[in-house]
Design an enzyme around this catalytic site. Structure first.
Site, PDB file in Angstrom:
ATOM      1  N   GLU A  87     120.727  30.985  40.082  1.00 27.95           N
ATOM      2  CA  GLU A  87     119.547  30.158  39.848  1.00 27.95           C
ATOM      3  C   GLU A  87     119.233  30.088  38.354  1.00 27.95           C
ATOM      4  OE1 GLU A  87     116.567  30.601  43.585  1.00 27.95           O
ATOM      5  OE2 GLU A  87     116.610  32.312  42.224  1.00 27.95           O
ATOM      6  N   CYS A  88     119.171  28.905  37.798  1.00 23.60           N
ATOM      7  CA  CYS A  88     118.710  28.651  36.443  1.00 23.60           C
ATOM      8  C   CYS A  88     119.471  29.520  35.423  1.00 23.60           C
ATOM      9  CB  CYS A  88     117.198  28.851  36.353  1.00 23.60           C
ATOM     10  SG  CYS A  88     116.452  28.041  34.913  1.00 23.60           S
ATOM     11  N   GLY A  89     118.881  30.615  34.959  1.00 24.96           N
ATOM     12  CA  GLY A  89     119.605  31.495  34.057  1.00 24.96           C
ATOM     13  C   GLY A  89     120.892  32.005  34.659  1.00 24.96           C
TER      14      GLY A  89
END
Length: 436
Positions: free
Chosen positions: A320-322
């Site tokens: 997720e994201c990072g």
């Protein structure tokens, strides 16, 4: 049916940057130091404020949002807290009426009063007009008192108090004080784990509030709700390794709870410090600040080898994201320096120097609707074609969902309790079929 009573208030403001996060934390510490049990909640998607609020209150902090977590869950968490706590504080997001659903909508739904924090730095009698406007804007929202923040002198506070309209009290006027300042960066507050002396600062901030007259308890309210139906044991016996350190830390407590409720065994590790993965069947790389620790992560080749081996063995990964940023070939940090990442996906993640996405979103599949949000300051350049896309409720355009083998990666942050079966499918490597 869960029923309880507690002194409760939703701490909000006319807009962002008025100081409500630190005021909420200081209030929580003030009541905790007085021997009361305090529970703090956060309206809407946010990972950083809850970290500080947990240190302040000494209790776990959960999100409340009528759309993302659902109205029933909002009522249930508050009713459950009222059975255990003396004081419940809900930190709002943005301005009191900003967004849909707004912080005010949550207060109305829960039946708790709002307590606005108004920055009085450059205001005199207009302060009373702002308070009256907030109190009269929605007929179903209760506002009994307000807090003045960043006053310049006792005389300034007296002037503000004299400006208050009938029916609204000034709970207290907080002076400008270094204890009330907390550093932030591009995604919000600095993580609590990175703030040395935070406990001492919170005690000092609580003292500032006490001397400003804010020790009075908010109004007592009655809260009730039915308990939710437990999630089925879709993950019975599944071992999930979860990245957790200064680079990967954006994790909702409710996400951990529902994974365990479904039978998963959770094992935490640090991609920055560890050289091996825990024994696991699936891996979760949550969001965080990989861009601030890119050189260190890039240098940890034993960890890179372990994660790559996990992926090449066909085992599930949710990034997720990072986590997505760590899975591509290269991450270019804010100074323009490139760092080699895991290379599980083609492409480069590059810090943009500004906000590139913000908003509530959801992933619609045949196994359920996973609700959540997007919020990032980087852009992804990749040749990989997304196999699904989120839908936006508000804000930025839909986020691509990239799937490579059993790896599911996106800038989208999901709230797992909204779609337990879909989440279980991701962590067991089942195919995702987007709903039409």
């Amino acid at each position: 049916m869960l029923q309880g009573k507690a002194h409760a208030a939703l701490i909000s403001a006319p807009g962002s940057g008025q100081g409500k996060s630190m005021v909420t934390a200081a209030l929580a510490r003030l009541h905790r130091n007085a021997g009361r049990t305090v529970r703090v909640f956060k309206h809407g998607p946010d990972y950083l404020d809850p970290m500080v609020q947990e240190v302040a209150s000494g209790q776990p902090v959960y999100q409340l949002h009528p759309w993302m977590t659902g109205e029933h869950e909002c009522r249930w968490r508050l009713a459950k807290a009222a059975q255990e706590a003396d004081v419940i504080l809900v930190e709002g997001s943005m301005g009191l009426f900003d967004g849909s659903p707004s912080s005010a909508d949550l207060a109305i739904l829960a039946g708790i009063p709002a307590l606005p924090v108004i920055d009085a730095w450059s205001m005199a009698q207009t302060f009373g007009a702002v308070a009256q406007g907030l109190a009269n804007y929605h007929p179903d929202l209760a506002i009994h008192e307000v807090i003045a923040n960043r006053i310049g002198s006792p005389g300034h506070g007296k002037l503000l108090n004299e400006s208050m309209p009938e029916g609204i009290a000034l709970l207290g006027a907080i002076p400008r004080h270094e204890a009330m300042q907390i550093p932030d960066r591009h995604l919000g507050l600095v993580q609590a784990s990175e703030l040395s002396g935070l406990d001492a600062q919170l005690d000092a901030a609580a003292k500032v509030l006490e001397e400003a007259g804010l020790g009075r308890l908010p109004k007592e309210v009655s809260l009730s709700a039915d308990a939710p139906t437990p999630a089925p044991d879709y993950l019975r016996g599944v071992r999930i390794a979860i990245a957790k350190d200064d680079a990967f830390a954006f994790i909702y407590r409710a996400n951990l709870d529902v994974l365990e409720e479904m039978g998963a065994a959770l094992h935490f590790f640090s991609p920055l410090n560890d050289s091996t993965l825990p024994e696991c069947d699936a891996l979760w790389l949550p969001g965080g600040y990989p861009e601030l620790h890119a050189a260190r992560f890039s240098a940890n080749q034993p960890m890179h080898d372990a994660i790559r081996a996990h992926h090449w063995a066909g085992k599930p990964i949710l990034a997720e994201c990072g986590g997505l940023m760590s899975c591509v070939e290269q991450l270019v940090d804010g100074d323009g320096n490139g760092h080699a990442m895991l290379g599980l996906l083609p492409g480069t993640a590059r810090m943009a120097g500004k906000l590139t996405a913000l908003g509530l979103q959801s992933l619609h599949t045949q196994r359920g609707e996973l609700r959540g949000h997007t919020y990032h300051h980087s852009l992804l350049d990749t040749s990989l074609k997304p196999l699904a896309r989120t839908r936006k409720l508000a804000g930025s355009e839909a986020e691509p969902i990239y799937i490579e083998g059993a790896l599911v990666a996106s800038y989208f942050h999901g709230y797992f309790p909204s779609a337990p079966k879909l989440v279980a499918d991701i962590f067991t490597g089942q195919p995702i079929h987007q709903a039409e």
